[in-house]
Write a protein that holds these residues in place. Sequence first.
Motif, PDB file in Angstrom:
ATOM      1  N   UNK A   1      82.557  40.448  -7.391  1.00 43.30           N
ATOM      2  CA  UNK A   1      82.622  39.852  -6.059  1.00 43.30           C
ATOM      3  C   UNK A   1      81.301  39.211  -5.669  1.00 43.30           C
ATOM      4  N   UNK A   2      80.205  39.939  -5.851  1.00 44.57           N
ATOM      5  CA  UNK A   2      78.904  39.403  -5.476  1.00 44.57           C
ATOM      6  C   UNK A   2      78.467  38.272  -6.402  1.00 44.57           C
ATOM      7  N   UNK A   3      78.821  38.368  -7.677  1.00 46.81           N
ATOM      8  CA  UNK A   3      78.514  37.298  -8.623  1.00 46.81           C
ATOM      9  C   UNK A   3      79.223  36.008  -8.206  1.00 46.81           C
TER      10      UNK A   3
ATOM     11  N   UNK B   1      75.158  35.870  -5.915  1.00 47.76           N
ATOM     12  CA  UNK B   1      74.076  36.853  -5.773  1.00 47.76           C
ATOM     13  C   UNK B   1      73.457  37.119  -7.141  1.00 47.76           C
ATOM     14  N   UNK B   2      72.147  37.046  -7.200  1.00 45.70           N
ATOM     15  CA  UNK B   2      71.447  37.329  -8.450  1.00 45.70           C
ATOM     16  C   UNK B   2      71.159  38.831  -8.533  1.00 45.70           C
ATOM     17  N   UNK B   3      71.187  39.383  -9.732  1.00 47.90           N
ATOM     18  CA  UNK B   3      71.005  40.830  -9.902  1.00 47.90           C
ATOM     19  C   UNK B   3      69.731  41.387  -9.267  1.00 47.90           C
TER      20      UNK B   3
ATOM     21  N   UNK C   1      67.558  45.664  -3.017  1.00 45.45           N
ATOM     22  CA  UNK C   1      68.218  46.469  -1.978  1.00 45.45           C
ATOM     23  C   UNK C   1      68.248  47.939  -2.403  1.00 45.45           C
ATOM     24  N   UNK C   2      68.469  48.198  -3.676  1.00 47.91           N
ATOM     25  CA  UNK C   2      68.442  49.588  -4.169  1.00 47.91           C
ATOM     26  C   UNK C   2      67.070  50.212  -3.913  1.00 47.91           C
TER      27      UNK C   2
ATOM     28  N   UNK D   1      76.211  42.747 -13.026  1.00 48.65           N
ATOM     29  CA  UNK D   1      76.113  41.328 -12.644  1.00 48.65           C
ATOM     30  C   UNK D   1      75.198  40.584 -13.619  1.00 48.65           C
ATOM     31  N   UNK D   2      74.116  41.235 -14.024  1.00 50.68           N
ATOM     32  CA  UNK D   2      73.206  40.614 -14.999  1.00 50.68           C
ATOM     33  C   UNK D   2      73.869  40.398 -16.344  1.00 50.68           C
TER      34      UNK D   2
END
Length: 134
Positions: A45-47, A51-53, A59-60, A118-119
């Motif tokens: 979804x974020x990809x 959104x880049x990893x 955020x983590x 994502x990466x």
Amino acid sequence: MPPATRTDDELLAATDVAVLLRYGLTHDAFRTALFGDGAIAAAVTLDRLGVVPRSLSFVAKIVRAGGLRYAVELPEPLPSREASELLRDWLETAAQVAEGPEAEGRVARWLDTVAEIAGLRRAARARARGDDTP
């Protein structure tokens, strides 16, 4: 006419990540689903939202350093408004059920897992294009 088939990406993108967070953070039996299908669904979804990893990894780190409530209050945790709103909803859900540093650490690890997936997706697309840079 046969029914239209959906790709794995489409099926995963339809996953309710908030529900998996709610149950995966509070019930050990759902933890595997949260870190498996939930993390993959979030990454897909974020990809799709670009959104880049490294944004997710950042955020983590914020969750680890300032806590989940602090991360929820960030005005724009990700570079785009749409992705920020989605992530904020997920973080808010997590904040409602995650109590204590151990649970917050679990959310941070989940975000790192989403970033890693994502990466990997970006790297696979780059290899398919014959490009060395994701």
